[in-house]
Structures are given as C-alpha cells and as structure tokens.
Scaffold this motif. Structure first.
Motif, PDB file in Angstrom:
ATOM      1  N   LEU A 243      10.243  -4.782  43.994  1.00  0.00           N
ATOM      2  CA  LEU A 243       9.899  -4.333  42.640  1.00  0.00           C
ATOM      3  C   LEU A 243       9.983  -2.815  42.533  1.00  0.00           C
ATOM      4  O   LEU A 243      10.479  -2.270  41.549  1.00  0.00           O
ATOM      5  CB  LEU A 243       8.488  -4.807  42.266  1.00  0.00           C
ATOM      6  CG  LEU A 243       8.331  -6.307  42.055  1.00  0.00           C
ATOM      7  CD1 LEU A 243       6.890  -6.639  41.709  1.00  0.00           C
ATOM      8  CD2 LEU A 243       9.251  -6.800  40.946  1.00  0.00           C
TER       9      LEU A 243
ATOM     10  N   LEU B 102      16.718  -3.461  33.249  1.00  0.00           N
ATOM     11  CA  LEU B 102      17.062  -4.745  33.860  1.00  0.00           C
ATOM     12  C   LEU B 102      16.399  -5.881  33.090  1.00  0.00           C
ATOM     13  O   LEU B 102      15.283  -5.736  32.593  1.00  0.00           O
ATOM     14  CB  LEU B 102      16.585  -4.767  35.320  1.00  0.00           C
ATOM     15  CG  LEU B 102      17.156  -3.675  36.229  1.00  0.00           C
ATOM     16  CD1 LEU B 102      16.492  -3.733  37.606  1.00  0.00           C
ATOM     17  CD2 LEU B 102      18.662  -3.825  36.360  1.00  0.00           C
TER      18      LEU B 102
ATOM     19  N   VAL C  44      14.662  -9.660  33.054  1.00  0.00           N
ATOM     20  CA  VAL C  44      13.761 -10.297  34.012  1.00  0.00           C
ATOM     21  C   VAL C  44      14.528 -11.140  35.041  1.00  0.00           C
ATOM     22  O   VAL C  44      14.165 -11.196  36.216  1.00  0.00           O
ATOM     23  CB  VAL C  44      12.650 -11.106  33.290  1.00  0.00           C
ATOM     24  CG1 VAL C  44      13.226 -12.268  32.517  1.00  0.00           C
ATOM     25  CG2 VAL C  44      11.587 -11.577  34.278  1.00  0.00           C
TER      26      VAL C  44
ATOM     27  N   LEU D 243      15.915  -9.183  38.018  1.00  0.00           N
ATOM     28  CA  LEU D 243      14.954  -8.838  39.071  1.00  0.00           C
ATOM     29  C   LEU D 243      15.082  -9.795  40.242  1.00  0.00           C
ATOM     30  O   LEU D 243      14.885  -9.421  41.389  1.00  0.00           O
ATOM     31  CB  LEU D 243      13.514  -8.879  38.534  1.00  0.00           C
ATOM     32  CG  LEU D 243      13.168  -7.969  37.353  1.00  0.00           C
ATOM     33  CD1 LEU D 243      11.710  -8.138  36.967  1.00  0.00           C
ATOM     34  CD2 LEU D 243      13.440  -6.504  37.688  1.00  0.00           C
TER      35      LEU D 243
END
Lengths: 623, 74
Positions: free
Chosen positions: B41, B55, B57, B60
């Motif tokens: 993260l 970005l 979700v 990620l």
C-alpha cells in the motif's frame, strides 16, 4: 508524465538551517500542505542527522482499523518536536485482548496509548439506522456507550498504568441516514452524535482526568471527506486515510505529548507595522495605516480578534516594535478600529534597540523564560535575527499577503491547550496590573510613597476552608519565594485544616489596579504547644517587592502572641531556585539557632512594624 | 534524468529497505519478503504521488510486479 515530488526542496531547506529546531520550524509550515511520503522520509533522515538532544517517547497504537501505515507520520511528527519515538502497534483488531494486564502492550509500558476506534466498536447499535429506532431506544444508547467505554478505560488503567490514554473515533464514511432532512429531524443523527461526544468528553474529564478525547471529525472540517479519507484503501484494506489525512491525523494526536512535555508558550510577542496593522505608522501616520472595515484593513482587524481569543485562552500578549513610542501609543489609544488596547498587553516595548535585546528584557520583566515566547513579525530580517541569537524562542513569520495574516497562528500546536480554567481566562489581567504598578513606581521614585499610593488591602484568612485547591496549587508552583519548598496535595491541606495542631493561614492582596487573588501561605504546626513551628512560608512572585511578606509575617506573629505562644521556630531549605529568600528570617529579626534554623522570641515582638503601615489588613479567623 | 524503471527502483529501495540490485525489471511481489501487503500500500501511494496518477481500487490488487507497474505507467 507528471512529476510532483521534489525532494530537493527538503534538502535546500535543510541547507539554510543551522539547528534541528530551525529546520523543524520551517518543515512544519510545509507539512500543512502536501508533503509527499518520499519527502517526508527525506525529512526524517535529515532530522535524525542533527546532534541536538532528542527525548525518547514510547507510543502504543491500538486500532480497530489498519494503523501501521501511519508509521512514517508518527516518526516525522515526533522528530519535529524533538521526540525519538519508539512505536508499538497492537495486532490489528486486538484492542480488548491487548488491554489486559500482562499483554504485550502492558509489557511495552507506553508513555502514551492511543485507542483509535470506530463508534460501533464500543456499541454495535450505533451502526444501525437511528431513525429506525424508537425515542426510548435511541435515548438509551449514550448511557450504554458511556458505560461500555468506561469499562474499557478502567481496564486500560490497569494494563497501561501511568500511561496517558487518548481516545479517538474515526469520522463516518457514510452519509446521514436521513440525508438532507437530518438537520430538521427530531431524531437528527448530527445532533445525536454531538450529544454523544458531550457525554464522552465529560466522562473523560471527570472520571479519567489524565486521559484525553480527540474528535476525528476535525479531519473532515479541515480537508473535506474526499481530502481526508480514501475509500479505496478503506474498502480494500481497512485503512481509512489519504496521505494528507493520515499526516494531519497524527499531527493532531502528537499534540498531547508535545503540549505536556515540551516548553510551553506563555507569551505572544508581536511586531506592529504590517502585523497588528497594515502599513508603517512612522511613515504614513495614524490615518495612513490599514486597519478597518475595508480590505486590507479588515484582515488586520480579524487578526487582532484572533489574538483576543488567544488572550482569553490564557496567553499573554506583548509588543516589541521598532518605532517611535509616541506613534504606537497613539494608534493603541486612539485608533478607532484597534481591537487590542493597552489593557490587553502585558508589556509594550517600542524603541530602536535590536529585538533580541528587547526580548531578553521582556523575559526579565515578566519573569518568564525565553523559551516561553512566541515571536511574531513580518520582517524576515528580524525573524532570522531572533532565530540566530535566541534559538529557544519560537518564531512566526507573518506573510506579506494580508489575506494570510488572520490565520497565521491558527495551526500552531504551541497555542493549543489541554485544559481551561477561570484562572486562564483572566491571567493577562494580573500582568497588565503589574505593568501599571511599575509605571506608577517610576513616577513615585520613593518606595514608601509608591507603596502607599497603591492603597493595598491585605485579607488574611486563618483556617479558611474555601480555597483548598488554590492553596495546594501554590505549594506546587511556587519556587522562588518559598522558604521550605514542601509540596502539598489538596488532601494534605484538608488534613491540616482538620488537625488542631496545625494552622493554615493565607492572604490575598488587592490594590488600586485590581485583585491579585491568594498570593501567600503559611503553614504552622505544633500550634497546641508553646513553640510554634513554621512548616511552610511562601509567596507568589507576582507580588514580590511590596513588603507584603513582612506585613503578613508580623501580623501572624501577633496572632501567635495573642494565643499566648512563647516562641516561633522556622527554617530555610535551600533549593536551586530559592536563593532570593536565604536571608529572609535573619532580615525579619529571627535569631539563628542552628544550621539554617531560626527562632523568634514572641516576648520581643515590637508593637509595630514599618511594613504594616502600607496595608489595610483584615483578618478572618475560623474557630 | 532517470527512466521510469529507475524511478520505480528508487521508490522500492526506499520503501522496502533493500539494496538496489534486489529490484530487477522482472521482480514480483512474491519474490521479495519485504514487499508485504502493508508495504504494498505504501508503494501504491508513493506511485500516485511520484507519477501523478490515480489508481483504481482494482489496480491496487493487480500492480504486484515491476512489469505490471511499468506497463500501467506506460
């Protein structure tokens, strides 16, 4: 591709600074806008390279959501204030388990423990629609909430004994249950939560006086929901904050140790031209300066209002300006749009001396340490000079843009407070009165004339029970005029009052300029025997130099004599701060009777003492 | 000027606290112990700040290797 980061600005800034304190101060203005994580790590590395002392601080973070990502912010905000933080993150969601005695948390022995939670962690019912409940059900929730939280904090008192605990609740991600209508609704969610917070803060104030509550809602007020929180990280990883949100959140949480463990600001020292008003009074005259309802004068009026807030929050204000004294005096007295007047300033120093000289004088005059000053000036030259010559003074450079002036002190952690009492609200008045007394002393010349002109009234109380907390407070706080420097709690004072063998005598002092409140205390033991022993004799430094101590002592000796006592014994216990009174007993004609021991034969008590003539004395004796 | 890979490499060295040579153009998350879910993260946030991107979700969870990141940025 866009390149946002510029680590070089951090390196450049560091080049210009000579101490960690200076670098930290510059960084703090940066930290408010978007400092990227990379820049922050560079800043941490550079802050660590300074050789100045850092104090260790152990912080434990317990979260019901992911908190480890806040690591860099903790380290950064710690170093900004000279703390080397040892951080302990409790395993995710293990709040209850960790708050048991014997847990890893308890072995860590934190100085500060942060409980970062959501409302529903304490009371799951708070996650249900409030408008779906009956009024009775809804009204029950705050009580259930308080008792559940109280239980948790009780266990914390055992598990992290001695640690300060800070409770913070995450603001809600979701919108209000009744949406737009909420503000009108009888079962308004916003009103409900305001009430809940009120209950929460009074629980902590009353039941856990060394603990704190911080309102997470401030994040939304400052950055907005989308600026403070990150939906992606919340739903995918249960981490709620955006980088700016996390930074601001930790900055707020660090205020507790900063305010408790670093030197406090007590006095805000202000420049005049382009700080209290726009323009230069020496050149443009009183009529030419900007101060009034129109731009840019309204910015300065607003700034003065903010200063008035701070004055009543408990901070002193003083002026240190390079100007002709008459010009500044005229504006303060006569300008119709000035908010701050002479009575708001503890001291007004207007001359052409270098500012560091004036600041040193001011420290002496107000009996404050230089590290308790905050210096506010628009001139980069003066700011730099003060930083260089007096590095312990914190400096705020006022922007040349009037729009930025009103809020220039808003973000300073040093101006935050952790408690608020009546004493704070009125503190400045005592200093203003002292200034006026000094001005009178200059016009009088002769000390005796001066003291008489003050028309002082001394009110002595013997065994009065109304001011126990103040009496305990002055034994804790008085260092200079204190013969034995014994510290007593409220319970100690109460037990002396209950004990026939003790006498608790104190006095308050007022004069033509106002009331100083209770400023002197004598505790005497062995009252039931022939020889009285003075256990404690102290006086607040506010009233030094007015012979009040002599008058008080002689008046009390007369009381002892009237009680048919024969002798009074006293002693002097030297400390690093009380050399002021090393000759006190001898000067007052007590006879040395051993090392640092003195006694007074009451048969020799003169009828009058010169000090007594300066006071109108009233004495109340409780029987 | 650094090329995109070198910039990513510099970020990873800083975040994962590993020597530069560990960060190869082929590196995957599972090959590097320090590239755990938490530091992942941190990396994603740093990428956003350094490259000015936002970005999604889903990104990620998919940008878990140097090639994937390079591809995304180009």
């Amino acid at each position: 591709m866009l390149e946002k980061t510029n680590k070089n600005r951090i390196y450049d800034l560091n080049e210009k600074c000579e101490s960690r304190a200076e670098f930290a101060q510059c960084l703090r203005t940066f930290a408010r806008d978007d400092l990227t994580l990379s820049e922050l790590r560079v800043a941490v590395k550079l802050l660590r390279e300074y050789k100045e002392h850092v104090q260790p601080l152990k912080i434990a973070v317990l979260g019901s959501y992911t908190t480890e990502l806040l690591y860099d912010y903790w380290i950064f905000h710690g170093l900004l204030h000279g703390f080397d933080i040892d951080l302990y993150f409790a395993p995710y969601g293990q709040l209850v388990q960790e708050l048991q005695d014997g847990s890893n948390l308890s072995k860590f022995k934190p100085d500060y423990t942060y409980l970062l939670m959501q409302w529903v962690d304490i009371l799951p019912g708070l996650g249900d629609p409030l408008h779906g409940m009956s009024k009775t059900e809804r009204d029950l929730l705050p009580k259930l909430f308080a008792s559940s939280l109280e239980g948790m904090l009780n266990t914390a008192q055992v598990a992290v004994k001695g640690s300060t605990v800070v409770v913070s609740f995450l603001p809600k991600f979701t919108s209000l249950g009744l949406g737009f209508y909420d503000v009108m609704a009888e079962c308004s969610e916003s009103v409900f939560f305001s009430h809940l917070k009120e209950i929460l803060s009074s629980l902590i104030r009353e039941r856990f006086p060394t603990y704190y509550y911080d309102d997470g809602e401030h994040l939304l007020r400052t950055l907005g929901k989308s600026g403070a929180l990150d939906q992606r990280l919340w739903y995918s990883s249960r981490y709620p904050f955006s980088p700016n949100g996390g930074n601001l959140f930790v900055e707020r949480l660090m205020r507790f140790p900063v305010l408790e463990r670093t030197p406090k600001v007590k006095c805000i020292v202000l420049d005049c031209d382009n700080t209290l008003w726009g323009g230069i009074v020496g050149e443009e005259g009183m009529a030419g300066i900007s101060l009034g309802p129109e731009y840019p004068g309204n910015c300065f009026v607003e700034f003065q209002r903010r200063l008035l807030d701070l004055l009543h929050r408990g901070f002193l204000l003083a002026i240190c300006s390079k100007n002709n004294p008459h010009d500044v005096q005229q504006v303060i007295r006569e300008h119709k749009n000035m908010i701050l007047r002479e009575d708001n300033f503890a001291s007004i120093l207007v001359n052409w001396q270098p500012k560091p000289n004036n600041l040193s004088l001011l420290a002496e005059e107000l009996r404050l340490g230089l590290d308790s000053f905050l210096f506010v000036d628009d001139s980069p030259y003066e700011c730099r000079m003060v930083r260089k010559v007096l590095p312990e003074i914190r400096v705020v450079h006022v922007s040349e843009k009037p729009l930025e002036v009103p809020s220039c002190l808003d973000h300073l952690q040093e101006l935050e407070i952790l408690s608020f009492t009546d004493e704070d609200r009125k503190r400045f008045k005592m200093y203003v009165q002292n200034r006026k007394r000094k001005e009178l002393a200059v016009t009088c010349g002769d000390l005796s004339d001066y003291l008489n002109s003050l028309k002082m009234k001394m009110h002595i109380s013997v065994n009065g029970t109304e001011h126990i907390s103040r009496l305990s407070q002055i034994t804790q706080k008085t260092n200079q005029f204190n013969l034995t420097t014994k510290r007593y709690s409220e319970n100690d004072i109460r037990s002396f009052l209950d004990d026939d063998n003790w006498m608790v005598a104190y006095f308050s002092l007022s004069d033509i300029f106002g009331d100083n409140g209770i400023v002197g205390l004598m505790l005497a033991s062995d009252i039931t025997t022939d020889t009285v022993l003075i256990d404690t004799f102290l006086m607040s430094c506010r009233v030094i130099g007015r012979r009040a101590e002599e008058a008080f002592l002689y008046r009390m000796l007369r009381v002892f004599r009237e009680l048919n006592k024969l002798k009074v014994k006293a002693s002097y216990v030297p400390t690093s701060k009380n050399s002021l009174v090393e000759d006190f007993w001898a000067k007052l004609r007590f006879i040395p009777s051993g090392e640092l021991q003195y006694e007074f034969d009451l048969a020799n008590l003169p009828k009058e003492h010169p000090s007594l003539s300066h006071f109108e004395i009233q004495i109340d004796e409780e029987t | 000027m650094l090329n995109t890979f070198e910039k990513i490499q510099a970020l990873m060295v800083e975040i994962f606290q590993v020597p530069e040579e560990k960060i190869t153009p082929e590196l995957k998350q599972e090959d590097l112990e320090n590239w755990d879910s938490l530091q992942h993260l941190n990396l994603m946030l740093a990428l956003e700040q350094e490259f000015g991107v936002t970005l999604d979700v889903d990104d990620l969870n998919t940008l878990t290797s140097v090639p994937a990141i390079l591809k995304y940025l180009e």
